[in-house]
Design a protein around this motif. Structure first.
Motif, PDB file in Angstrom:
ATOM      1  N   ASN A   1     -12.255  32.869  -4.928  1.00 56.45           N
ATOM      2  CA  ASN A   1     -11.575  31.765  -5.606  1.00 56.45           C
ATOM      3  C   ASN A   1     -10.344  32.303  -6.349  1.00 56.45           C
ATOM      4  O   ASN A   1     -10.374  32.482  -7.568  1.00 56.45           O
TER       5      ASN A   1
ATOM      6  N   GLN B   1     -18.414  22.583  -0.653  1.00 56.24           N
ATOM      7  CA  GLN B   1     -18.784  21.380  -1.400  1.00 56.24           C
ATOM      8  C   GLN B   1     -19.818  21.668  -2.474  1.00 56.24           C
ATOM      9  O   GLN B   1     -20.010  20.862  -3.384  1.00 56.24           O
TER      10      GLN B   1
ATOM     11  N   PHE C   1     -11.894  27.351  -1.554  1.00 59.43           N
ATOM     12  CA  PHE C   1     -10.865  26.367  -1.207  1.00 59.43           C
ATOM     13  C   PHE C   1     -10.374  26.650   0.203  1.00 59.43           C
ATOM     14  O   PHE C   1     -10.029  27.783   0.546  1.00 59.43           O
TER      15      PHE C   1
ATOM     16  N   THR D   1     -14.123  24.473 -14.971  1.00 57.78           N
ATOM     17  CA  THR D   1     -13.271  24.954 -13.891  1.00 57.78           C
ATOM     18  C   THR D   1     -13.731  26.349 -13.485  1.00 57.78           C
ATOM     19  O   THR D   1     -14.001  27.195 -14.347  1.00 57.78           O
TER      20      THR D   1
ATOM     21  N   LEU E   1     -18.995  20.681  -6.175  1.00 51.43           N
ATOM     22  CA  LEU E   1     -17.617  21.050  -6.448  1.00 51.43           C
ATOM     23  C   LEU E   1     -16.630  19.957  -6.066  1.00 51.43           C
ATOM     24  O   LEU E   1     -16.870  19.180  -5.155  1.00 51.43           O
ATOM     25  N   GLU E   2     -15.507  19.951  -6.772  1.00 47.49           N
ATOM     26  CA  GLU E   2     -14.375  19.081  -6.450  1.00 47.49           C
ATOM     27  C   GLU E   2     -13.109  19.935  -6.353  1.00 47.49           C
ATOM     28  O   GLU E   2     -13.035  21.032  -6.909  1.00 47.49           O
ATOM     29  N   ASN E   3     -12.111  19.409  -5.634  1.00 47.08           N
ATOM     30  CA  ASN E   3     -10.808  20.063  -5.460  1.00 47.08           C
ATOM     31  C   ASN E   3     -10.888  21.317  -4.603  1.00 47.08           C
ATOM     32  O   ASN E   3     -10.084  22.230  -4.764  1.00 47.08           O
ATOM     33  N   SER E   4     -11.841  21.349  -3.662  1.00 38.55           N
ATOM     34  CA  SER E   4     -11.958  22.511  -2.782  1.00 38.55           C
ATOM     35  C   SER E   4     -11.375  22.241  -1.396  1.00 38.55           C
ATOM     36  O   SER E   4     -11.600  23.029  -0.470  1.00 38.55           O
TER      37      SER E   4
ATOM     38  N   TYR F   1      -8.398  26.017  -9.291  1.00 33.54           N
ATOM     39  CA  TYR F   1      -8.254  24.621  -8.886  1.00 33.54           C
ATOM     40  C   TYR F   1      -9.580  23.863  -8.942  1.00 33.54           C
ATOM     41  O   TYR F   1      -9.628  22.675  -9.253  1.00 33.54           O
ATOM     42  N   ILE F   2     -10.640  24.543  -8.592  1.00 30.76           N
ATOM     43  CA  ILE F   2     -11.919  23.890  -8.325  1.00 30.76           C
ATOM     44  C   ILE F   2     -12.708  23.731  -9.616  1.00 30.76           C
ATOM     45  O   ILE F   2     -12.715  24.628 -10.470  1.00 30.76           O
TER      46      ILE F   2
END
Length: 285
Positions: free
Chosen positions: A115, A148, A165, A108, A140-143, A119-120
């Motif tokens: 940031n 990306q 994000f 994470t 990346l995920e959750n952005s 979250y990411i």
């Protein structure tokens, strides 16, 4: 598999070209600004040496009229040994982490200037060809609709210091230019230094897209084509080519965009020798 060599952030002759889009831009294209970051020399804050980061470009009013600006954005330093980058925002002296390139798959992202929440996370790590060398890329995920990926020596796909994000705002790294060479992404969007003069000159020969924004329409018309033989290419905000058409002895063409997702797109006209001649932006609602 990814690159074993670490690529630090450049310290001169670099342009990060950006666009800012969003529902609060108050014009029909939802376009807030086209701008860039450049390095403006050296400075010392406290006990550390930094690179001055300047921001300049155009913000657009409700009538899409461009207004030029130039400002100090902050100061950047890096620790090559620890593979970390730090940033001090304008009007402050507080240093904050900007990038940590020691991340592993599944990590994470920690609290940083770009940031503010944890979250990411890193979904995978691979390499991407930048110029003629491979650099490590953190996917990346959750952005949300934001970054990306993060790439060594460049920053994120959202920009140098922009939030990773994103939700109602959308920041895009249009291109990364180092030593007058386009390094990222690997498609050809203008990456010249924006000035009052060259931006106005560029706008005089732009393509025209009708309607723009394209709302309830399955087709757009591209006018103002000024080459005898070439290509029209359309890219989405992630730099992916979604359309590629040959144009021969035409001044306008009509393209069905029914399959395109809502969002912001770049349209580029290339001549027969693959050089960029004109470009335009459009938004599909």
């Amino acid at each position: 598999m990814y690159s074993q060599n670490y690529f630090p952030m450049p310290d001169s002759d670099v342009i990060w070209s950006q666009s800012h889009l969003g529902i609060y831009c108050y014009n029909k294209l939802y376009l807030c600004a086209d701008y860039q970051y450049t390095i403006g020399g050296d400075t010392t804050i406290g006990m550390n040496d930094y690179k001055i980061i300047n921001r300049s470009g155009y913000f657009y009013d409700g009538n899409l009229a461009p207004h030029y600006f130039f400002e100090y954005a902050g100061a950047l330093r890096q620790n090559i040994d620890t593979k970390t980058v730090f940033f001090i925002e304008e009007n402050t002296t507080q240093e904050k982490l900007l990038y940590d390139f020691n991340l592993n798959n599944g990590d994470t992202l920690g609290i940083a200037y770009n940031n503010p929440e944890e979250y990411i996370f890193v979904s995978s790590i691979d390499s991407v060809l930048i110029g003629d060398q491979y650099r490590k890329r953190f996917n990346l995920e959750n952005s949300g609709t934001g970054a990306q990926e993060i790439i060594e020596g460049i920053g994120s796909s959202a920009g140098l210091i922009e939030p990773l994000f994103q939700f109602e705002d959308n920041y895009i790294l249009r291109c990364f230019n180092l030593n007058d060479s386009l390094y990222y992404p690997n498609y050809g969007i203008f990456c010249d230094l924006i000035t009052k003069v060259n931006e106005l000159q560029k706008n005089t020969g732009q393509l025209k897209i009708i309607p723009n924004p394209a709302s309830k329409s399955s087709a757009i018309k591209i006018k103002g084509i000024n080459v005898k033989k070439g290509k029209i290419q359309i890219f989405n905000c992630k730099g992916q080519m979604v359309y590629n058409f040959d144009v021969i002895d035409k001044t306008s063409i009509q393209i069905n965009i029914n399959d395109l997702s809502p969002g912001f797109y770049f349209c580029i006209l290339k001549s027969d020798d693959n050089s960029i001649k004109q470009m335009a932006k459009f938004f599909k609602q």
